[in-house]
Design a protein around this motif. Structure first.
Motif, mmCIF file in Angstrom:
data_model
loop_
_atom_site.group_PDB
_atom_site.id
_atom_site.type_symbol
_atom_site.label_atom_id
_atom_site.label_comp_id
_atom_site.label_asym_id
_atom_site.label_seq_id
_atom_site.Cartn_x
_atom_site.Cartn_y
_atom_site.Cartn_z
ATOM 1 N N GLY A 130 16.205 -42.533 20.855
ATOM 2 C CA GLY A 130 17.108 -42.817 19.514
ATOM 3 C C GLY A 130 18.119 -43.549 19.540
ATOM 4 O O GLY A 130 18.324 -44.435 20.575
ATOM 5 N N TRP A 131 18.598 -43.903 18.505
ATOM 6 C CA TRP A 131 19.561 -45.013 18.266
ATOM 7 C C TRP A 131 20.936 -44.629 18.618
ATOM 8 O O TRP A 131 21.538 -43.762 18.326
ATOM 9 C CB TRP A 131 19.853 -45.288 16.706
ATOM 10 C CG TRP A 131 18.383 -45.642 15.928
ATOM 11 C CD1 TRP A 131 18.116 -45.105 14.901
ATOM 12 C CD2 TRP A 131 17.805 -47.132 15.885
ATOM 13 N NE1 TRP A 131 16.771 -45.861 14.573
ATOM 14 C CE2 TRP A 131 16.687 -47.071 15.171
ATOM 15 C CE3 TRP A 131 18.029 -48.014 16.660
ATOM 16 C CZ2 TRP A 131 15.999 -48.270 15.108
ATOM 17 C CZ3 TRP A 131 17.317 -49.329 16.773
ATOM 18 C CH2 TRP A 131 16.050 -49.273 15.850
ATOM 19 N N ALA A 132 21.548 -45.378 19.858
ATOM 20 C CA ALA A 132 22.642 -45.069 20.341
ATOM 21 C C ALA A 132 23.833 -45.836 19.486
ATOM 22 O O ALA A 132 25.079 -45.340 19.577
ATOM 23 C CB ALA A 132 22.898 -45.718 21.638
ATOM 24 N N ALA A 133 23.340 -46.771 18.595
ATOM 25 C CA ALA A 133 24.097 -47.728 17.816
ATOM 26 C C ALA A 133 23.277 -48.304 16.880
ATOM 27 O O ALA A 133 22.103 -48.580 17.318
ATOM 28 C CB ALA A 133 25.191 -48.586 18.414
ATOM 29 N N PRO A 134 23.528 -48.742 15.693
ATOM 30 C CA PRO A 134 22.811 -49.586 14.863
ATOM 31 C C PRO A 134 22.044 -50.876 15.565
ATOM 32 O O PRO A 134 22.955 -51.413 16.304
ATOM 33 C CB PRO A 134 23.781 -49.862 13.783
ATOM 34 C CG PRO A 134 24.633 -49.037 13.642
ATOM 35 C CD PRO A 134 25.110 -48.767 15.001
ATOM 36 N N ASN A 135 20.943 -50.865 15.553
ATOM 37 C CA ASN A 135 19.891 -51.959 16.234
ATOM 38 C C ASN A 135 19.993 -51.734 17.809
ATOM 39 O O ASN A 135 19.515 -52.785 18.474
ATOM 40 C CB ASN A 135 20.395 -53.129 15.912
ATOM 41 C CG ASN A 135 19.502 -54.251 15.564
ATOM 42 O OD1 ASN A 135 18.149 -53.775 15.189
ATOM 43 N ND2 ASN A 135 19.557 -55.593 15.749
ATOM 44 N N ILE A 136 20.580 -50.621 18.379
ATOM 45 C CA ILE A 136 20.348 -50.469 19.723
ATOM 46 C C ILE A 136 19.603 -49.155 20.086
ATOM 47 O O ILE A 136 20.479 -48.224 19.745
ATOM 48 C CB ILE A 136 21.773 -50.402 20.395
ATOM 49 C CG1 ILE A 136 22.591 -51.657 20.150
ATOM 50 C CG2 ILE A 136 21.858 -50.161 22.006
ATOM 51 C CD1 ILE A 136 24.005 -51.986 20.694
ATOM 52 N N TYR A 137 18.553 -49.099 20.727
ATOM 53 C CA TYR A 137 17.979 -48.030 21.003
ATOM 54 C C TYR A 137 17.693 -47.331 22.184
ATOM 55 O O TYR A 137 17.176 -48.480 23.191
ATOM 56 C CB TYR A 137 16.259 -48.305 20.385
ATOM 57 C CG TYR A 137 15.460 -47.023 19.818
ATOM 58 C CD1 TYR A 137 15.484 -46.486 18.803
ATOM 59 C CD2 TYR A 137 14.709 -46.593 20.982
ATOM 60 C CE1 TYR A 137 14.916 -45.110 18.817
ATOM 61 C CE2 TYR A 137 13.908 -45.400 20.869
ATOM 62 C CZ TYR A 137 13.941 -44.708 19.771
ATOM 63 O OH TYR A 137 13.108 -43.640 19.587
ATOM 64 N N PHE A 138 18.028 -46.252 22.564
ATOM 65 C CA PHE A 138 17.813 -45.723 23.795
ATOM 66 C C PHE A 138 16.260 -45.032 24.130
ATOM 67 O O PHE A 138 15.737 -44.325 23.196
ATOM 68 C CB PHE A 138 18.959 -44.673 24.050
ATOM 69 C CG PHE A 138 18.707 -43.743 25.278
ATOM 70 C CD1 PHE A 138 18.541 -44.349 26.551
ATOM 71 C CD2 PHE A 138 18.623 -42.391 25.350
ATOM 72 C CE1 PHE A 138 18.251 -43.534 27.919
ATOM 73 C CE2 PHE A 138 18.408 -41.780 26.520
ATOM 74 C CZ PHE A 138 18.249 -42.397 27.846
ATOM 75 N N LEU A 139 15.744 -45.586 25.073
ATOM 76 C CA LEU A 139 14.172 -45.013 25.178
ATOM 77 C C LEU A 139 14.100 -43.612 25.694
ATOM 78 O O LEU A 139 12.708 -43.259 25.563
ATOM 79 C CB LEU A 139 13.564 -46.092 26.121
ATOM 80 C CG LEU A 139 12.134 -46.182 26.360
ATOM 81 C CD1 LEU A 139 11.461 -46.562 24.749
ATOM 82 C CD2 LEU A 139 11.772 -47.431 27.024
ATOM 83 N N GLY A 140 15.251 -43.046 26.073
ATOM 84 C CA GLY A 140 15.068 -41.469 26.403
ATOM 85 C C GLY A 140 15.043 -41.436 27.535
ATOM 86 O O GLY A 140 15.010 -42.595 28.598
ATOM 87 N N PHE A 141 15.098 -40.243 28.312
ATOM 88 C CA PHE A 141 14.816 -40.051 29.735
ATOM 89 C C PHE A 141 13.534 -40.701 30.398
ATOM 90 O O PHE A 141 13.248 -40.871 31.502
ATOM 91 C CB PHE A 141 15.131 -38.605 30.250
ATOM 92 C CG PHE A 141 16.588 -38.212 30.260
ATOM 93 C CD1 PHE A 141 17.436 -38.437 28.969
ATOM 94 C CD2 PHE A 141 16.979 -37.708 31.275
ATOM 95 C CE1 PHE A 141 18.799 -38.247 29.314
ATOM 96 C CE2 PHE A 141 18.544 -37.277 31.451
ATOM 97 C CZ PHE A 141 19.276 -37.701 30.246
ATOM 98 N N SER A 142 12.663 -40.441 29.521
ATOM 99 C CA SER A 142 11.225 -41.108 29.645
ATOM 100 C C SER A 142 10.748 -41.369 28.437
ATOM 101 O O SER A 142 10.912 -40.639 27.269
ATOM 102 C CB SER A 142 10.243 -40.384 30.627
ATOM 103 O OG SER A 142 9.721 -39.119 30.022
#
Length: 421
Positions: free
Chosen positions: A98-110
């Protein structure tokens, strides 16, 4: 499409983005996407620093909080995985991505997502054999033990990636695949990092699950970080098989090789981050055996039929669309004018994650307690993947890499040993 790849971010977003801007100007080019291979350090406030497993002298706010607060916006779409120096409490809110910040996306644990027509997969954390078959039992606030184990790779997350059947274009891992040094100039590596010499000799440097994923997925590109050096390698998968170009990158410091630009052919049109249909189907299929207890639990590597879940997800995406749910703050951002402000500790339900799970019609399990966790739920769910739960793993050796979790400490010791007093 031109994609920038960065090694260990260590919270220095301002510096990395400024470097890319200068590169664009010098080369008269345009960067479409930035990928980060871990140690991103998405620290929102001083409370998050307590979940960051680094010595106190390394606990700094750095610059991510400005992007989280909206004070500034990331100039490039940015996708990152987790490493072993993270605000783990925040990343757990976004376990599925999900979005960690606007325009910055965390891919998840996998996870696997799409950017335009480019498929990007990733595995967060580092491998430690003693925790590999455990569930995700850690919950904030963390103690001295689980502040480390929270970012150790689990079989459950790897097995989901092993079920990806469609081609992956780029894969990210924080630690290197085990045995990768056989495919590059390992002599030069140990000259630069002599404290890795024994691990290279014994072929214990790297992650066993990452090596298994490399052999299964065979992506054209694989990027890693963690060991704070640049290391290229070329892997030929079988005779006349596909080739993977591997590259490990350094951390963001002056004079270090922490950045690489690659160009990949892509369909025309404005690229954007979108959910991946196959990955959503895998997520939905596996959620019934989401392992959340401290018990050891082996899962078979047998392939599960995913077609029913795939068809269901496809219909849902046709109605809603594939754009991720919108970013939402869950705690206040750091305020430099009010240092030391009190922020609630513990787990916070992220609206993105709640919306994601509602979309897939799955229960929210990230705040479940260990007593109510996996063994009971799995016993009620018949799955061909489940073998059994046991306290000790027969024949499983503790093959952890000798350098442990903290490469920074090794570098400091090496520098100290080379000082001339």
């Amino acid at each position: 499409m031109k994609i920038a790849v960065e090694g260990c971010m260590h919270g220095d977003l301002d510096k990395v983005y400024a470097t890319l801007k200068r590169l664009e100007e010098a080369e008269s080019t345009k960067i479409d996407l930035l990928l980060c291979c871990g140690d991103f350090q998405a620290v929102r406030n001083e409370e998050d620093l307590k979940s960051l497993n680094v010595p106190p002298k390394y606990r700094h706010m750095n610059s991510f909080w400005k992007y989280y607060s909206g004070q500034v916006k990331a100039p490039y779409p940015t996708i990152f995985i987790g490493g072993n120096h993270e605000a783990s409490n925040y990343l757990w809110e976004l376990y599925y991505g999900g979005w960690a910040a606007p325009n910055i996306y965390f891919l998840g644990f996998s996870g696997v997502i799409k950017f335009g027509n480019i498929r990007i997969g990733g595995l967060s954390g580092i491998y430690k054999s003693k925790d590999y078959y455990l569930g995700h039992h850690e919950r904030p606030p963390y103690d001295d033990n689980n502040i480390r184990s929270v970012y150790h790779v689990r079989q459950y997350d790897v097995l989901k990636l092993m079920h990806v059947a469609e081609p992956i274009d780029i894969f990210l891992s924080h630690d290197w695949p085990l045995g990768i040094t056989d495919y590059g100039n390992w002599e030069k590596l140990v000259q630069q990092k002599p404290y890795f010499k024994e691990e290279v000799r014994l072929k214990t440097l790297g992650s066993k699950p990452a090596a298994e994923l490399l052999d299964k997925l065979k992506p054209p590109y694989w990027f890693s970080a963690h060991l704070h050096c640049r290391f290229p390698a070329i892997i030929q998968h079988g005779e006349n098989g596909p080739i993977t170009k591997f590259l490990a990158l350094d951390k963001c410091l002056p004079g270090r090789r922490f950045l690489q630009i690659i160009e990949i052919k892509s369909d025309p049109g404005p690229p954007e981050i979108q959910y991946d249909e196959e990955w959503l189907a895998i997520t939905r299929k596996f959620n019934n055996i989401f392992h959340l207890s401290r018990e050891y639990l082996r899962l078979k590597s047998d392939h599960l039929d995913n077609q029913d879940s795939r068809y269901w997800v496809k219909n849902k995406l046709n109605v809603r669309g594939a754009k991720p749910f919108e970013f939402s703050q869950t705690v206040p951002s750091f305020d430099p004018n009010k240092p030391g402000s009190t922020v609630p500790s513990g787990h916070h339900r992220n609206p993105q994650t709640e919306s994601f799970l509602q979309f897939l019609e799955l229960p929210y399990l990230l705040d479940i307690t260990d007593e109510l966790s996996t063994p009971k739920r799995i016993s009620e769910f018949s799955s061909p993947l489940v073998i059994h739960s046991q306290k000790h793993l027969d024949g499983e050796e503790d093959d952890d890499d000798a350098h442990g979790d903290d490469v920074d400490e090794l570098e400091e010791l090496a520098a100290y040993g080379n000082d001339d007093f």
